[in-house]
Design a protein around this motif. Structure first.
Motif, PDB file in Angstrom:
ATOM      1  N   ILE A  25      22.476  40.638  37.183  1.00  0.00           N
ATOM      2  CA  ILE A  25      23.514  39.874  36.493  1.00  0.00           C
ATOM      3  C   ILE A  25      23.433  38.408  36.918  1.00  0.00           C
ATOM      4  N   GLY A  26      23.443  37.506  35.927  1.00  0.00           N
ATOM      5  CA  GLY A  26      23.421  36.079  36.219  1.00  0.00           C
ATOM      6  C   GLY A  26      22.205  35.691  37.038  1.00  0.00           C
ATOM      7  N   GLU A  27      22.400  34.828  38.013  1.00  0.00           N
ATOM      8  CA  GLU A  27      21.319  34.398  38.892  1.00  0.00           C
ATOM      9  C   GLU A  27      21.243  35.320  40.108  1.00  0.00           C
ATOM     10  N   GLY A  28      21.232  36.619  39.842  1.00  0.00           N
ATOM     11  CA  GLY A  28      21.145  37.578  40.937  1.00  0.00           C
ATOM     12  C   GLY A  28      22.444  37.766  41.683  1.00  0.00           C
ATOM     13  N   GLU A  29      23.590  37.426  41.057  1.00  0.00           N
ATOM     14  CA  GLU A  29      24.881  37.552  41.733  1.00  0.00           C
ATOM     15  C   GLU A  29      25.289  39.000  41.930  1.00  0.00           C
ATOM     16  N   GLY A  30      24.816  39.875  41.073  1.00  0.00           N
ATOM     17  CA  GLY A  30      25.127  41.287  41.161  1.00  0.00           C
ATOM     18  C   GLY A  30      24.069  42.101  40.459  1.00  0.00           C
ATOM     19  N   GLU A  31      24.079  43.405  40.699  1.00  0.00           N
ATOM     20  CA  GLU A  31      23.091  44.284  40.094  1.00  0.00           C
ATOM     21  C   GLU A  31      23.735  45.583  39.644  1.00  0.00           C
ATOM     22  N   ALA A  32      23.280  46.064  38.488  1.00  0.00           N
ATOM     23  CA  ALA A  32      23.584  47.417  38.063  1.00  0.00           C
ATOM     24  C   ALA A  32      22.364  48.267  38.399  1.00  0.00           C
ATOM     25  N   ILE A  33      22.579  49.339  39.136  1.00  0.00           N
ATOM     26  CA  ILE A  33      21.488  50.153  39.665  1.00  0.00           C
ATOM     27  C   ILE A  33      21.641  51.588  39.181  1.00  0.00           C
ATOM     28  N   GLU A  34      20.575  52.152  38.663  1.00  0.00           N
ATOM     29  CA  GLU A  34      20.538  53.573  38.323  1.00  0.00           C
ATOM     30  C   GLU A  34      19.720  54.282  39.385  1.00  0.00           C
ATOM     31  N   ALA A  35      20.316  55.282  40.045  1.00  0.00           N
ATOM     32  CA  ALA A  35      19.632  55.948  41.147  1.00  0.00           C
ATOM     33  C   ALA A  35      19.913  57.440  41.152  1.00  0.00           C
ATOM     34  N   GLN A  36      18.929  58.188  41.614  1.00  0.00           N
ATOM     35  CA  GLN A  36      19.050  59.643  41.667  1.00  0.00           C
ATOM     36  C   GLN A  36      19.383  60.089  43.090  1.00  0.00           C
TER      37      GLN A  36
ATOM     38  N   ASP B 210      33.786  30.684  37.988  1.00  0.00           N
ATOM     39  CA  ASP B 210      32.448  30.785  38.568  1.00  0.00           C
ATOM     40  C   ASP B 210      32.292  31.999  39.474  1.00  0.00           C
ATOM     41  N   LYS B 211      33.321  32.821  39.582  1.00  0.00           N
ATOM     42  CA  LYS B 211      33.294  33.918  40.547  1.00  0.00           C
ATOM     43  C   LYS B 211      33.135  35.265  39.862  1.00  0.00           C
ATOM     44  N   LEU B 212      32.192  36.074  40.364  1.00  0.00           N
ATOM     45  CA  LEU B 212      31.978  37.430  39.883  1.00  0.00           C
ATOM     46  C   LEU B 212      32.601  38.401  40.877  1.00  0.00           C
ATOM     47  N   ILE B 213      33.453  39.307  40.398  1.00  0.00           N
ATOM     48  CA  ILE B 213      34.137  40.245  41.278  1.00  0.00           C
ATOM     49  C   ILE B 213      34.010  41.667  40.744  1.00  0.00           C
ATOM     50  N   VAL B 214      34.150  42.629  41.652  1.00  0.00           N
ATOM     51  CA  VAL B 214      34.302  44.034  41.267  1.00  0.00           C
ATOM     52  C   VAL B 214      35.798  44.317  41.285  1.00  0.00           C
ATOM     53  N   PRO B 215      36.403  44.631  40.137  1.00  0.00           N
ATOM     54  CA  PRO B 215      37.858  44.731  40.062  1.00  0.00           C
ATOM     55  C   PRO B 215      38.408  46.002  40.709  1.00  0.00           C
ATOM     56  N   GLU B 216      39.655  45.916  41.150  1.00  0.00           N
ATOM     57  CA  GLU B 216      40.405  47.067  41.640  1.00  0.00           C
ATOM     58  C   GLU B 216      41.220  47.652  40.480  1.00  0.00           C
TER      59      GLU B 216
ATOM     60  N   THR C 205      44.265  47.965  40.140  1.00  0.00           N
ATOM     61  CA  THR C 205      45.497  47.204  39.891  1.00  0.00           C
ATOM     62  C   THR C 205      45.227  45.847  39.252  1.00  0.00           C
ATOM     63  N   ASP C 206      43.966  45.432  39.188  1.00  0.00           N
ATOM     64  CA  ASP C 206      43.636  44.123  38.615  1.00  0.00           C
ATOM     65  C   ASP C 206      43.867  44.110  37.114  1.00  0.00           C
ATOM     66  N   GLN C 207      44.184  42.919  36.599  1.00  0.00           N
ATOM     67  CA  GLN C 207      44.376  42.731  35.169  1.00  0.00           C
ATOM     68  C   GLN C 207      43.265  41.858  34.608  1.00  0.00           C
ATOM     69  N   LEU C 208      43.117  41.904  33.288  1.00  0.00           N
ATOM     70  CA  LEU C 208      42.157  41.062  32.591  1.00  0.00           C
ATOM     71  C   LEU C 208      42.901  39.916  31.925  1.00  0.00           C
ATOM     72  N   TYR C 209      42.292  38.729  31.953  1.00  0.00           N
ATOM     73  CA  TYR C 209      42.946  37.538  31.429  1.00  0.00           C
ATOM     74  C   TYR C 209      42.105  36.867  30.356  1.00  0.00           C
ATOM     75  N   LEU C 210      42.776  36.068  29.553  1.00  0.00           N
ATOM     76  CA  LEU C 210      42.105  35.294  28.509  1.00  0.00           C
ATOM     77  C   LEU C 210      40.993  34.450  29.136  1.00  0.00           C
ATOM     78  N   GLY C 211      39.804  34.522  28.552  1.00  0.00           N
ATOM     79  CA  GLY C 211      38.674  33.739  29.054  1.00  0.00           C
ATOM     80  C   GLY C 211      37.789  34.475  30.032  1.00  0.00           C
ATOM     81  N   ASP C 212      38.201  35.663  30.480  1.00  0.00           N
ATOM     82  CA  ASP C 212      37.362  36.445  31.381  1.00  0.00           C
ATOM     83  C   ASP C 212      36.094  36.917  30.669  1.00  0.00           C
ATOM     84  N   ASP C 213      35.024  37.052  31.429  1.00  0.00           N
ATOM     85  CA  ASP C 213      33.837  37.778  30.975  1.00  0.00           C
ATOM     86  C   ASP C 213      33.833  39.106  31.721  1.00  0.00           C
ATOM     87  N   ILE C 214      33.737  40.211  30.997  1.00  0.00           N
ATOM     88  CA  ILE C 214      33.778  41.517  31.632  1.00  0.00           C
ATOM     89  C   ILE C 214      32.491  42.282  31.378  1.00  0.00           C
ATOM     90  N   TYR C 215      32.138  43.126  32.345  1.00  0.00           N
ATOM     91  CA  TYR C 215      30.964  43.986  32.239  1.00  0.00           C
ATOM     92  C   TYR C 215      31.445  45.430  32.239  1.00  0.00           C
TER      93      TYR C 215
END
Length: 458
Positions: free
Chosen positions: A377-388, A193-199, A201-211
């Motif tokens: 993203i999702g219920e407003g948990e995060g946003e992708a922003i394009e800015a100049q 249930d947790k959305l994170i911005v990875p570092e 050194t982080d790894q990806l695991y089976l069942g993850d959803d990635i953006y």
């Protein structure tokens, strides 16, 4: 910024809540006292009970010194008149209206919303936005979310990682080394249930959803690396001949690659209406939950089924039956978050939430500075922003690692001098550059500040 939001329904409430959380002074107007009380009790939002287009109600809401009015009631005409009154009586500088009826959107009436006629700065059509999202899903069939940035040069795609992914348990930094020419970066990971911005050194695991943010020409390659081959859909079944279904069918008919489309509509008169307005689409009249009709539509051999009716249960069940028959991709329109949570259990590949797409579109026009696009993203948990980046933006002239992007945010792509570049710590940020950044909800105001216009700019 002082903002008036007309309508305390699902869209209006989420807009008011989001803007309030970001430090804006928000007042919401609705005729339902219970909706107004619920919103004002739960959030730092003022409430006014009344008709949103009445001058006295707008006056009580503070329209005399409001900087923006967002009209998102259920009635198009109320939204339009509220904008007209806000302009003519109170000189509100910026007005945004949600307008659903397609009759107002026809090309021959395009002058209707000019300042001298109906002064609305931005008209949002939920149906048009949903159709756009649906078409993006068909272009990348393995992605459960997709959104274009930088005028189509980059895309945000969301993937579910299964056992076919060959790079599980591999640090992201190592992926960058292995695929040095790949223009793609993982900007967010949902684990449980947790959305994170990875570092790095982080790894990806089976069942993850990635953006992932990727250059458009590298999207298919990136998806292949993560085990998600994504051929575009060429045979499509659409359930529902409403405004959304018709818009999607028309767009598919104009596809130069010749997508074959079949449509199922339960209402006979609406089916006839659709058949008259579509040239190459086969329209079938009947119940999409009838296995025999789905078989007649060829759903088992189809690349995708899109169920776009106004009934969440029908959409989910039609998609589940389509997948059971062998359809490659199933996408359901769902208005209720409760039903959205059932998609995985039913085998539905992706869902589209009209409220979320509408909110994302409205936020794009609310953001300060040179925010050009926003995708929620999702219920407003995060946003992708394009800015100049402007000359007086705090990050102008700095290197990326020194720019001050907060923890919980990451830059996914940079358009500089007309060329798309992947971010590096030593990359200089210049005036005129356009960045795509992802950030968690609580970091949105801080990221916005990095692109703000200083007073001396004026």
């Amino acid at each position: 910024m002082k903002v008036i939001v007309c309508g305390a329904g699902r869209v209006g409430a989420q807009i008011a809540r989001r803007l309030s959380q970001e430090g804006n002074e928000v007042t919401v107007i609705d005729q339902d006292p219970a909706l107004v009380k619920r919103l004002s009790d739960a959030d730092d939002v003022a409430g006014v009970v009344g008709h949103a287009s009445h001058p006295d109600v707008l006056e009580r809401a503070g329209a005399a010194d409001a900087e923006m009015l967002i009209a998102a009631t259920q009635m198009d005409e109320i939204n339009m008149v509220a904008c007209q009154v806000a302009h003519s009586v109170f000189s509100v500088p910026r007005k945004i209206a949600r307008v659903r009826a397609q009759a107002y959107r026809e090309d021959r009436w395009s002058d209707l919303f000019r300042r001298e006629h109906m002064p609305i700065d931005v008209v949002i059509s939920p149906e048009a936005e949903v159709a756009r999202v649906a078409l993006a899903r068909l272009a990348s069939t393995a992605a459960f979310e997709s959104h274009g940035f930088l005028e189509g040069r980059a895309q945000l795609v969301a993937l579910h990682l299964d056992s076919a992914c060959a790079v599980l348990n591999t640090p992201l930094r190592q992926l960058t080394e292995l695929f040095s020419t790949l223009q793609a970066i993982v900007v967010a990971v949902r684990r449980g249930d947790k959305l994170i911005v990875p570092e790095p050194t982080d790894q990806l695991y089976l069942g993850d959803d990635i953006y992932i943010v990727a250059a458009s020409h590298d999207v298919q390659r990136a998806m292949g690396i993560f085990g998600r081959e994504s051929p575009p859909a060429r045979r499509v079944v659409i359930v529902g001949a409403g405004n959304v279904g018709l818009t999607v069918a028309r767009a598919l008919e104009s596809d130069p690659l010749g997508v074959r489309v079949k449509m199922i509509e339960r209402n006979q008169s609406r089916a006839e209406f659709a058949a008259e307005r579509l040239s190459r689409t086969v329209v079938l009249n009947g119940d999409a939950l009838d296995p025999a009709l789905l078989d007649e539509a060829g759903v088992g051999e189809a690349d995708a089924i899109l169920s776009l009716t106004d009934d969440d249960k029908t959409n989910l069940l039609a998609c589940a039956l389509g997948k059971q028959s062998g359809c490659g991709l199933a996408i359901a329109l769902t208005n209720d978050a409760v039903f959205s949570g059932l998609t995985g259990a039913l085998g539905v590949d992706a869902y589209i939430n009209p409220r979320a797409t509408t909110v994302s579109t409205i936020l794009r026009h609310v953001r300060r500075g040179r925010i050009r696009s926003v995708y929620s993203i999702g219920e407003g948990e995060g946003e992708a922003i394009e800015a100049q980046v402007l000359a007086t933006s705090p990050i102008a002239g700095r290197r990326l690692r020194e720019a001050g992007f907060p923890s919980g945010s990451i830059v996914g792509a940079v358009l500089s001098g007309g060329a798309l570049r992947m971010p590096r710590g030593d990359m200089p940020i210049a005036e005129g550059d356009v960045l795509v950044a992802f950030c968690l909800r609580d970091q949105v105001p801080k990221v916005e500040q990095l692109f703000r216009v200083s007073v001396d700019y004026f």
